[in-house]
Design an enzyme around this catalytic site. Structure first.
Site, short mmCIF file in Angstrom:
data_model
loop_
_atom_site.label_atom_id
_atom_site.label_comp_id
_atom_site.label_asym_id
_atom_site.label_seq_id
_atom_site.Cartn_x
_atom_site.Cartn_y
_atom_site.Cartn_z
N ASN A 144 3.17 -4.78 -8.34
CA ASN A 144 3.86 -3.69 -7.66
C ASN A 144 5.27 -3.51 -8.22
O ASN A 144 5.95 -4.47 -8.55
CB ASN A 144 3.86 -3.84 -6.13
CG ASN A 144 4.30 -5.21 -5.63
OD1 ASN A 144 4.13 -6.22 -6.29
ND2 ASN A 144 4.88 -5.23 -4.46
N GLU A 201 8.66 -1.61 -7.26
CA GLU A 201 9.34 -0.91 -6.17
C GLU A 201 10.55 -0.13 -6.68
O GLU A 201 10.96 -0.27 -7.83
CB GLU A 201 9.73 -1.93 -5.08
CG GLU A 201 8.48 -2.58 -4.48
CD GLU A 201 8.76 -3.45 -3.27
OE1 GLU A 201 9.93 -3.79 -3.00
OE2 GLU A 201 7.76 -3.79 -2.59
N CYS A 226 1.92 0.54 -6.15
CA CYS A 226 1.17 -0.69 -5.89
C CYS A 226 0.69 -1.32 -7.20
O CYS A 226 0.50 -0.63 -8.22
CB CYS A 226 -0.06 -0.41 -5.04
SG CYS A 226 0.29 0.04 -3.34
N GLU A 229 -2.33 -2.51 -7.87
CA GLU A 229 -3.68 -2.11 -8.28
C GLU A 229 -3.64 -0.79 -9.05
O GLU A 229 -4.35 -0.61 -10.04
CB GLU A 229 -4.58 -1.94 -7.04
CG GLU A 229 -4.79 -3.21 -6.24
CD GLU A 229 -3.73 -3.43 -5.15
OE1 GLU A 229 -2.57 -3.02 -5.35
OE2 GLU A 229 -4.07 -4.02 -4.13
N CYS A 246 -4.74 -1.39 -0.50
CA CYS A 246 -4.45 -0.33 0.48
C CYS A 246 -5.38 0.86 0.26
O CYS A 246 -6.06 0.97 -0.77
CB CYS A 246 -2.98 0.10 0.39
SG CYS A 246 -2.62 1.16 -1.02
N CYS A 251 -4.92 2.85 -2.97
CA CYS A 251 -5.44 2.14 -4.14
C CYS A 251 -6.96 2.19 -4.17
O CYS A 251 -7.57 2.35 -5.23
CB CYS A 251 -4.94 0.70 -4.17
SG CYS A 251 -3.20 0.60 -4.62
#
Ligand code: THU
Length: 160
Positions: A62, A64, A73, A75, A112, A115
């Site tokens: 990830n 940010e 993210c 993935e 999530c 993803c």
């Protein structure tokens, strides 16, 4: 009115040692990616490793941003990189691990919803299931034989 029941079957391993050796290696690559995540705001590191049918492993973590929604993210970082760099390769397996910098993350952390939808696009594109393995920092590992198992009623292009 009639009720529709949707069932999903997953496999749960007690820990990483129970995984086949090749998956342990893939998970170890995801752990390395996780530990290099850029997560200064959430302090929640996620790593993903993807095995392609050309034997190449692509990673993501990830990333940010001070403008929170601009982050991405692990993935999706991984799968978009795989799509960009190896557009003709099929995605065979994906290992995911997550670890909080504040507490011990000992339960499996699934990808999530966004993803899952993103991975689904590639599973449909290649017409071959993608095996997904996910865990926390330690403990149980969950395996799904395909992304579709994790996202019933996924949105797909035939409706466009
Ligand atoms: N995160 C992922 O990398 N993958 C997921 O599936 C869920 C959440 C990241 C996004 C953000 O950087 C941090 O974890 C906290 O939400």
């Amino acid at each position: 009115m009639k009720e529709v029941k949707i069932e999903t079957t997953l496999q749960v391993y007690d820990d990483m040692n129970e995984l086949p050796k090749a998956i342990q290696n893939l998970m170890n690559t995801a752990i390395e990616a996780r530990d290099n995540a850029y997560a200064p705001y959430s302090k929640f590191n996620v790593g993903a490793a993807i095995l392609l049918d050309n034997s190449i492993v692509v990673i993501g973590s990830n990333q940010e941003n001070a403008c929170f929604p601009s982050g991405l993210c692990a993935e999706r970082t991984a799968i978009y990189y795989a799509g960009a760099k190896y557009p003709k390769a099929k995605i065979l397996k994906m290992a995911i691990t997550a670890s909080s910098q504040n507490q011990v993350t000992d339960k499996p952390i699934p990808p999530c919803g966004a993803c899952r939808q993103s991975i689904a696009e590639y599973e449909i594109k290649q017409d071959q299931p993608i095996e997904i393995y996910f865990m926390g920092a330690q403990g149980k590992v969950v395996k799904s034989n395909s992304l579709a198992n994790l996202l019933p009623l996924l949105f797909e292009s035939s409706v466009l």
